[in-house]
Scaffold this motif. Structure first.
Motif, PDB file in Angstrom:
ATOM      1  N   ASP A 240       0.908  -1.044   0.047  1.00  0.00           N
ATOM      2  CA  ASP A 240      -0.114  -0.166  -0.156  1.00  0.00           C
ATOM      3  C   ASP A 240       0.755   0.995  -0.059  1.00  0.00           C
ATOM      4  O   ASP A 240       0.458   2.225  -0.643  1.00  0.00           O
ATOM      5  N   GLU A 241       2.095   1.273   0.548  1.00  0.00           N
ATOM      6  CA  GLU A 241       3.141   2.314   0.696  1.00  0.00           C
ATOM      7  C   GLU A 241       4.357   1.861   0.580  1.00  0.00           C
ATOM      8  O   GLU A 241       4.680   0.804   1.228  1.00  0.00           O
ATOM      9  N   ALA A 242       5.174   2.626  -0.208  1.00  0.00           N
ATOM     10  CA  ALA A 242       6.643   2.182  -0.278  1.00  0.00           C
ATOM     11  C   ALA A 242       7.312   3.301  -0.741  1.00  0.00           C
ATOM     12  O   ALA A 242       6.812   4.482  -1.143  1.00  0.00           O
ATOM     13  N   CYS A 243       8.653   3.457  -0.683  1.00  0.00           N
ATOM     14  CA  CYS A 243       9.317   4.485  -1.056  1.00  0.00           C
ATOM     15  C   CYS A 243      10.367   4.414  -2.017  1.00  0.00           C
ATOM     16  O   CYS A 243      10.891   3.143  -2.066  1.00  0.00           O
ATOM     17  N   ALA A 244      10.525   5.112  -2.981  1.00  0.00           N
ATOM     18  CA  ALA A 244      11.320   4.845  -4.102  1.00  0.00           C
ATOM     19  C   ALA A 244      12.698   5.820  -4.146  1.00  0.00           C
ATOM     20  O   ALA A 244      12.504   6.756  -3.573  1.00  0.00           O
ATOM     21  N   MET A 245      13.876   5.069  -4.241  1.00  0.00           N
ATOM     22  CA  MET A 245      14.865   5.837  -3.918  1.00  0.00           C
ATOM     23  C   MET A 245      15.807   5.896  -5.000  1.00  0.00           C
ATOM     24  O   MET A 245      16.118   4.782  -5.511  1.00  0.00           O
ATOM     25  N   ALA A 246      16.691   6.849  -5.440  1.00  0.00           N
ATOM     26  CA  ALA A 246      17.550   6.839  -6.536  1.00  0.00           C
ATOM     27  C   ALA A 246      18.668   7.551  -5.968  1.00  0.00           C
ATOM     28  O   ALA A 246      18.896   8.556  -5.331  1.00  0.00           O
ATOM     29  N   ARG A 247      19.702   6.747  -6.151  1.00  0.00           N
ATOM     30  CA  ARG A 247      21.273   7.011  -5.566  1.00  0.00           C
ATOM     31  C   ARG A 247      21.144   7.500  -4.039  1.00  0.00           C
ATOM     32  O   ARG A 247      21.773   8.350  -3.604  1.00  0.00           O
ATOM     33  N   GLY A 248      20.187   6.587  -3.348  1.00  0.00           N
ATOM     34  CA  GLY A 248      20.215   6.900  -1.828  1.00  0.00           C
ATOM     35  C   GLY A 248      19.243   7.922  -1.336  1.00  0.00           C
ATOM     36  O   GLY A 248      19.159   8.465  -0.127  1.00  0.00           O
ATOM     37  N   ARG A 249      18.760   8.490  -2.334  1.00  0.00           N
ATOM     38  CA  ARG A 249      18.041   9.853  -2.231  1.00  0.00           C
ATOM     39  C   ARG A 249      16.196   9.525  -2.341  1.00  0.00           C
ATOM     40  O   ARG A 249      15.963   8.902  -3.312  1.00  0.00           O
ATOM     41  N   LEU A 250      15.558   9.887  -1.564  1.00  0.00           N
ATOM     42  CA  LEU A 250      13.898   9.771  -1.724  1.00  0.00           C
ATOM     43  C   LEU A 250      13.575  10.552  -2.828  1.00  0.00           C
ATOM     44  O   LEU A 250      13.669  11.656  -2.937  1.00  0.00           O
ATOM     45  N   VAL A 251      12.912   9.656  -3.684  1.00  0.00           N
ATOM     46  CA  VAL A 251      12.205  10.299  -4.867  1.00  0.00           C
ATOM     47  C   VAL A 251      10.656  10.418  -4.647  1.00  0.00           C
ATOM     48  O   VAL A 251       9.962  11.603  -4.855  1.00  0.00           O
ATOM     49  N   ALA A 252      10.281   9.497  -4.243  1.00  0.00           N
ATOM     50  CA  ALA A 252       8.493   9.395  -3.766  1.00  0.00           C
ATOM     51  C   ALA A 252       8.064   8.388  -3.113  1.00  0.00           C
ATOM     52  O   ALA A 252       8.737   7.233  -2.585  1.00  0.00           O
ATOM     53  N   ILE A 253       6.841   8.585  -2.439  1.00  0.00           N
ATOM     54  CA  ILE A 253       6.117   7.686  -1.550  1.00  0.00           C
ATOM     55  C   ILE A 253       4.882   7.064  -2.433  1.00  0.00           C
ATOM     56  O   ILE A 253       4.181   8.135  -3.116  1.00  0.00           O
ATOM     57  N   GLY A 254       4.686   5.953  -2.614  1.00  0.00           N
ATOM     58  CA  GLY A 254       3.505   5.392  -3.662  1.00  0.00           C
ATOM     59  C   GLY A 254       3.268   3.991  -3.421  1.00  0.00           C
ATOM     60  O   GLY A 254       3.636   3.321  -2.296  1.00  0.00           O
ATOM     61  N   ALA A 255       2.393   3.465  -4.052  1.00  0.00           N
ATOM     62  CA  ALA A 255       1.988   2.156  -4.059  1.00  0.00           C
ATOM     63  C   ALA A 255       2.486   1.233  -5.062  1.00  0.00           C
ATOM     64  O   ALA A 255       2.779   1.648  -5.989  1.00  0.00           O
ATOM     65  N   ILE A 256       2.718  -0.075  -4.385  1.00  0.00           N
ATOM     66  CA  ILE A 256       3.141  -1.004  -5.543  1.00  0.00           C
ATOM     67  C   ILE A 256       1.979  -1.948  -5.877  1.00  0.00           C
ATOM     68  O   ILE A 256       1.174  -2.538  -5.145  1.00  0.00           O
ATOM     69  N   GLU A 257       1.365  -1.900  -7.196  1.00  0.00           N
ATOM     70  CA  GLU A 257       0.492  -2.582  -7.677  1.00  0.00           C
ATOM     71  C   GLU A 257       0.706  -3.437  -8.950  1.00  0.00           C
ATOM     72  O   GLU A 257       1.283  -2.746  -9.821  1.00  0.00           O
ATOM     73  N   ALA A 258       0.640  -4.620  -9.330  1.00  0.00           N
ATOM     74  CA  ALA A 258       0.860  -5.362 -10.168  1.00  0.00           C
ATOM     75  C   ALA A 258       2.241  -5.149 -10.932  1.00  0.00           C
ATOM     76  O   ALA A 258       2.490  -5.125 -11.941  1.00  0.00           O
ATOM     77  N   GLY A 259       3.188  -5.145 -10.177  1.00  0.00           N
ATOM     78  CA  GLY A 259       4.665  -4.760 -10.429  1.00  0.00           C
ATOM     79  C   GLY A 259       4.753  -3.549 -10.906  1.00  0.00           C
ATOM     80  O   GLY A 259       5.925  -3.231 -11.652  1.00  0.00           O
TER      81      GLY A 259
END
Length: 311
Positions: free
Chosen positions: A282-301
């Motif tokens: 329902d909630e996960a965080c996306a990180m690029a180069r160790g920096r926070l990019v977004a909070i979002g949901a993971i659904e169907a890959g």
């Protein structure tokens, strides 16, 4: 159409884990930190009474979007209960309303502690920030009103007696959101038949932060001070800021490429790959180069951004 005014301050983002001194209010602390960093935006993750010291996590800039995750984190308090008096505020600030010459033994205290461990019902103090009919309870109490505050469920995961010396007892607890330590002192005093109130209170941890993250106002002031006649040294003080993403250790993490980060910042979902990538969340965080990019949901890959962060 009115033009928007230019934002005042620097776009600095991250967490300052302040070791708040006794006598400083939470709002005052936020204002002080905002000024020291010349930050555009600042806010705290959980009020700490002026008579209490210790951990006050303060979010700057983009980190203010992560405040709810820190507010929900477990907290550790070390506090002293003074036996023999119950007070209006349940701490040293109030006037005594009930007194007793009785003093509890260590054995008697330990015998009732299980009652206050686990999920319990607790009534907040009269002097608290709880809203009653749209008004803060402490405003009503200061006006002389006695209000009925409903009990609510709180969780105390660990409750330790550290030291007992007759008139006073030192405790340490780990508890969940919404727990009032002042209520613990009041209720235990009543159960023991001797009354009690908080004499000292220090918050030592707010998950995910630890005492290793502490910084004092004095340390921040020293770091900020430039040579006489020179501009403030923001490079030095910024080195004391903890990255925004540190607040989200409670969420699954997805590591993404720079190209994927660009797509997410435009509001687009991305396909996530990798053997260790979460399947659903329902909630996960996306990180690029160790920096926070977004909070979002993971659904169907796919990672679907809900809240995007400017790096």
């Amino acid at each position: 159409m009115a033009r928007r005014g230019k934002k005042k301050g620097r776009p600095v983002s991250g967490w300052v884990i302040l070791d708040k001194p006794v006598g400083m209010g939470s709002t005052e602390a936020v204002s002080k930190i905002k000024w020291l960093f010349n930050a555009e935006k600042a806010g705290h993750a959980g009020t700490l009474d002026p008579l209490a010291s210790g951990m006050l996590p303060i979010a700057l800039g983009e980190a203010t979007k992560t405040v709810p995750y820190v507010q929900d984190g477990a907290k550790v308090y070390r506090f002293t209960v003074a036996w023999g008096e119950e007070r209006t505020t349940d701490d040293l600030e109030g006037e005594a309303t009930k007194t007793s010459a009785e003093r509890p033994s260590e054995e008697a205290i330990r015998a009732i502690m299980p009652k206050y461990t686990g999920v319990i019902m607790q009534t907040p103090p009269q002097f608290s920030a709880i809203k009653i009919g749209g008004e803060r309870a402490y405003d009503l109490a200061r006006g002389g009103e006695t209000v009925e505050i409903p009990a609510r469920e709180v969780e105390i995961g660990r409750f330790d007696l550290v030291e007992h010396s007759g008139d006073r007892t030192l405790f340490e607890i780990e508890c969940g959101k919404g727990t009032y330590v002042r209520s613990l002192a009041r209720d235990m005093g009543r159960d023991l038949g001797c009354f009690g109130h908080i004499a000292t209170l220090r918050r030592t941890e707010v998950d995910p932060f630890t005492p290793d993250d502490f910084v004092t106002v004095e340390q921040l002031e020293t770091a900020r001070t430039g040579a006489e006649g020179e501009a403030p040294n923001f490079t030095a003080i910024d080195n004391l800021v903890i990255d925004t993403g540190a607040a989200l250790e409670c969420l699954p993490r997805v590591d993404i490429t720079d190209d994927a980060a660009t797509r997410i910042r435009l509001g687009n979902p991305i396909i996530i790959r990798g053997r260790d990538a979460p399947v659903e969340a329902d909630e996960a965080c996306a990180m690029a180069r160790g920096r926070l990019v977004a909070i979002g949901a993971i659904e169907a890959g796919m990672f679907k951004p809900k809240r995007v962060f400017v790096s």
